[in-house]
Write a protein that holds these residues in place. Structure first.
Motif, short mmCIF file in Angstrom:
data_model
loop_
_atom_site.label_atom_id
_atom_site.label_comp_id
_atom_site.label_asym_id
_atom_site.label_seq_id
_atom_site.Cartn_x
_atom_site.Cartn_y
_atom_site.Cartn_z
N LEU A 1 0.87 -1.18 0.00
CA LEU A 1 0.00 0.00 0.00
C LEU A 1 0.90 1.23 0.00
O LEU A 1 1.75 1.38 0.88
N VAL A 2 0.73 2.09 -0.99
CA VAL A 2 1.62 3.24 -1.17
C VAL A 2 0.80 4.52 -1.05
O VAL A 2 -0.25 4.66 -1.70
N ASP A 3 1.28 5.46 -0.24
CA ASP A 3 0.57 6.73 -0.10
C ASP A 3 1.58 7.86 0.09
O ASP A 3 2.62 7.69 0.72
N GLY A 4 1.25 9.00 -0.44
CA GLY A 4 2.07 10.18 -0.29
C GLY A 4 1.50 11.31 -1.13
O GLY A 4 0.62 11.09 -1.97
N PRO A 5 1.95 12.54 -0.91
CA PRO A 5 3.04 12.86 0.01
C PRO A 5 2.59 12.80 1.48
O PRO A 5 1.46 13.13 1.80
N LEU A 6 3.51 12.38 2.33
CA LEU A 6 3.31 12.39 3.78
C LEU A 6 4.52 13.05 4.42
O LEU A 6 5.67 12.75 4.05
N ALA A 7 4.26 13.95 5.35
CA ALA A 7 5.36 14.45 6.18
C ALA A 7 5.73 13.36 7.18
O ALA A 7 4.95 12.45 7.45
N MET A 8 6.93 13.47 7.74
CA MET A 8 7.42 12.41 8.62
C MET A 8 6.46 12.16 9.78
O MET A 8 6.20 10.99 10.13
N ASP A 9 5.92 13.22 10.36
CA ASP A 9 5.08 13.01 11.54
C ASP A 9 3.82 12.22 11.21
O ASP A 9 3.47 11.25 11.90
N ASN A 10 3.12 12.61 10.14
CA ASN A 10 1.89 11.89 9.86
C ASN A 10 2.10 10.60 9.08
O ASN A 10 1.15 9.87 8.82
N ALA A 11 3.34 10.28 8.76
CA ALA A 11 3.64 8.96 8.20
C ALA A 11 3.73 7.91 9.30
O ALA A 11 3.32 6.76 9.11
#
Length: 460
Positions: free
Chosen positions: A365-375
């Protein structure tokens, strides 16, 4: 909120209890705090020589569960011990859920003390672990306290790497060419992996230096083939040839520069090029994290374009599946969690996510963009209103470029005290990359990752 019971409020027969799942981490913490390092109580030790790892809960650890009821619930905040007796009836082990209970059996108004029957039982079969009697000074003032006010504890141990080694243990030893193991760490790490049956090594390098290093660390090279090629560049070429000849299924870096090792692997005619770009994957064991964390690419591709990032993501998914993550959750990192044309990494992240939806990237499962915190943090993801099966749960972090990846991996290592295993994917065989600073567990884990991936790919 926890509310105590004052002396005047207590009555004969009042009873309370708490449940606690005892873990291996609990026993490590207790060993450190108490100073009792008896191996009978540690998850990775055989304390009595019977060939089994015991992880038996120390008696006083079990007893401390009684004090938790007294200090937190009944009588609660303000309680002080006068005396406590214990009779240890059976043993508990890591993994057992225990229930500790207290019951008021007497009150002494003149002394201000309360007597309580104390007991700990195992939940699964109601087996009594200990019984006893406590005499305490009951609180005189009414108090309330929050149960979560204490700072948390994170135990530094190789939980995920230990699981990797267990997963790799039944596999055959991976036939591995170790290139230039001419100093103590590289030679010792390879021999340790051999001892654990992770690899079956062939050493290629300066035979004299290898023998001298073996003598310095007290190692026996009996049964290990050593091919004498003193020049590092030529040793790397010879090692690649051994793979192409079918004599080895993996390469392992010894005491030479990474570019010297990789240069012959990239040769168009005699190298080890596969269908994808070479990409590096860190498999990290981060204290306090419930799963291994993969970081890519932090070592090879400096400023990867979209096409290269597709290979970076796919290689990482393949590694994650090989180490036991059934459907890896991949977070494509950027500085923001929304697409911003001024931030190229956010555009690449959105495209990679869409490519995964269309089947151009498979297995995860691939998702982005994500900042480090909400990843990696569910609370941060919820605060930003991100609804995604990946946000807050990412097991693979794909960084925008080498700078960011290298910083992230080293921050996890040196600030969060993570351990890192490293492999290069995309070649015909796994390439095991170790840093000179890596400890024994990191080297073993790198070999385990390579072995797990190789044997999964060939269907063994």
């Amino acid at each position: 909120m926890l509310e105590n019971h004052t002396f005047d409020e207590l009555n004969i027969g009042d009873r309370s209890e708490l449940r606690r799942l005892c873990t291996a981490d609990d026993l490590i913490v207790f060993a450190n705090v108490s100073g009792n390092h008896n191996p009978m109580h540690l998850h990775d030790e055989d304390g009595d020589g019977d060939g089994e790892k015991e992880a038996i809960c120390p008696g006083m650890f079990v007893g401390s569960l009684v004090s938790a009821v007294l200090g937190n619930v009944l009588p609660g905040a303000g309680t002080l011990y006068r005396s406590q007796s214990f009779e240890f009836l059976n043993r508990a082990s890591a993994g057992d859920e225990l229930i500790s209970s207290v019951e008021v059996t007497g009150k002494d108004a003149a002394a201000g003390t309360v007597t309580l029957r104390t007991e700990v039982r195992r939940v699964s079969d109601d087996l009594p672990i200990l019984s006893g009697e406590a005499v305490v000074e009951a609180p005189k003032a009414k108090l309330k306290q929050r149960a979560s006010d204490l700072p948390g504890l994170i135990v530094q141990r190789h939980r995920h790497f230990e699981a990797l080694l267990e997963r790799a243990a039944p596999l055959p030893a991976l036939r591995t060419v170790v290139v230039c193991p001419e100093e103590e760490n590289s030679l010792g790490g390879a021999l340790l992996a051999r001892k654990h049956s992770l690899i079956d090594p062939i050493f290629v390098g300066d035979a004299g230096k290898i023998a001298e290093t073996a003598r310095a660390i007290g190692a026996d090279l009996t049964g290990v083939e050593v091919i004498d090629v003193p020049d590092h560049a030529l040793a790397a070429v010879r090692s690649v040839a051994l793979v192409n000849e079918g004599r080895a299924d993996a390469l392992m870096k010894g005491h030479l520069h990474t570019d010297e090792l990789l240069r012959p692997t990239l040769d168009k005619d005699k190298g080890l090029r596969g269908r994808r770009r070479f990409t590096h994957v860190f498999v990290m064991d981060v204290p306090g994290l419930a799963h291994p964390l993969l970081v890519t690419d932090a070592a090879i591709n400096i400023t990867p374009d979209l096409k290269t990032k597709v290979d970076i993501v796919q290689n990482a998914i393949d590694v994650a599946i090989s180490i036991g993550i059934e459907e890896p959750k991949v977070g494509i990192l950027s500085a923001v969690e929304t697409v911003n044309p001024a931030i190229p990494s956010s555009i690449d992240a959105a495209l990679l996510s869409k490519m995964a939806e269309r089947g151009q990237i498979t297995g995860g499962l691939v998702d982005g963009p994500l900042a480090m915190d909400n990843a990696v943090d569910m609370a941060a993801a919820r605060t930003k209103g991100i609804v995604s099966p990946v946000a807050g749960r990412a097991e693979v972090l794909v960084v925008p470029g080498l700078d960011a990846g290298n910083m992230l991996a080293k921050q996890l290592t040196y600030i969060s005290h993570a351990e890192a295993a490293g492999v290069v994917m995309g070649a015909k065989v796994p390439i095991i990359l170790n840093s000179r600073a890596d400890d024994e567990m990191s080297r073993l884990a790198s070999c385990a990752v390579a072995a797990l991936h190789h044997f999964r790919m060939i269907g063994a």
